[in-house]
Enzyme design. Structure first.
Site: not given
Ligand code: NAP
Length: 288
Positions: A20, A71, A92, A107, A131-132, A209, A235, A256
């Protein structure tokens, strides 16, 4: 950094946490402002979260951040939730006011500030989000609270999860007046139509990613239009495949990095009552 007998403790709980950037970012901000605070990272999974939180509360921690997978379980351990954390169903950031724990989510604030930082005003406009998961729900909640007029969510069609996202969309719509709809990410005709009427596209999936940087959640660049802002909350890499496809089409893009910066800045403000010196932190830790 001078640790004194009065140094206030802040930190991060999650697993893993060793990668981190938050400790560097917060400790540098404390140093710049001359604040007697320290920020440490603790590798704590959900099974030890309650005992860790009880201990941190007992020793008077000022506040802490949560990352995956803590979280969602954290919401059961706080005394109060902010409206955004309640709607998002996750927090968070925790603020400890003399033993009273307030759960907050920054966030979504981070994403909305990063959008402003990139020079875009999306209030009153429509968003399409892919995404959700945890990050998406925080962004959707904050965007709706801030006055984005409509949000189309595209997610994978998994029976229970899809219904859960529909229930979340209904609840946020009722609380905010923002019209939120949920679609199957495989429905390309609907995606094209949603993007035609959207001001911004947000990728909140993991697709693109590292190490899968050759993948884009949208394969057909003809779905873009030049007024569409295309943002990715990923990012690493700094420019995702989605962003480069959109840039080739003439769309403005952002990644991001500054979502990460501004979610931290919002937590910092909660704990210290002071603004994080973001210009200096950007220079030292968030070079594009
Ligand atoms: P998460 O809770 O695991 O959610 C991931 C989402 O992506 C879910 O909706 C998942 O769908 C979907 N997904 C994964 N693979 C997929 C695919 N092949 N096709 C379609 N949808 C897909 O993760 P998160 O914490 O939200 O993080 C998501 C991304 O955001 C990561 O890359 C993370 O590094 C980034 N992030 C960035 C920040 C920032 O500050 N910039 C903060 C948090 C996260 P399902 O529900 O169907 O599995």
């Amino acid at each position: 950094m001078n640790i004194s007998g009065k140094t206030k403790l802040t930190g991060l709980l999650g697993s893993p946490v060793s990668h981190s950037i938050s400790p560097a970012m917060h400790n540098e901000a404390f140093r710049i402002l001359g604040l007697d605070y320290v920020y440490l990272a603790f590798d704590v999974g959900p099974e030890k979260l309650k005992v860790a939180v009880d201990g941190l509360k007992a020793i008077g921690i000022r506040g802490f951040n949560l990352t995956m997978p803590d979280k969602v379980p954290m919401i059961e351990l706080v005394d109060e939730l902010t409206p955004a954390a309640r709607l998002a169903g996750a927090c968070n950031t925790v603020i400890n006011n003399d033993g009273h724990l307030i759960g907050h989510t920054t966030d979504g604030i981070g994403y909305m500030r990063s959008c402003q930082d990139a020079g875009h005003n999306i209030i009153g406009e429509k968003m399409t989000i892919l995404g959700a998961g945890g990050a998406a729900t925080a962004i959707i909640t904050q965007a709706a609270l801030d006055g984005v007029s409509a949000i189309d969510i595209f997610r994978r069609n998994r029976p229970d999860a899809f219904a859960q996202t529909e229930a979340f969309a209904k609840m946020v719509t009722e609380h905010t007046g923002c019209t939120i709809s949920v679609f199957d990410i495989a429905d390309e005709a609907q995606l094209k139509s949603s993007l035609e009427s959207s001001r911004i596209l947000t990728n909140a999936t993991n697709v693109g990613m590292a190490p899968d940087e050759d993948r884009s959640p949208i394969r057909n660049a003809s779905f873009f239009h030049p007024e569409l802002i295309v943002s990715d909350i990923i990012y690493n890499p700094r420019q995702t495949k989605l962003m480069s496809m959109a840039a080739d089409f003439g769309c403005p893009t952002f990644n991001g990095m500054y979502m990460l910066l501004y979610q931290g800045a919002a937590a910092f403000e909660c704990w210290t009552g002071m603004e994080m010196p973001v210009a200096q932190i950007k220079e030292n830790y968030f070079k594009a």
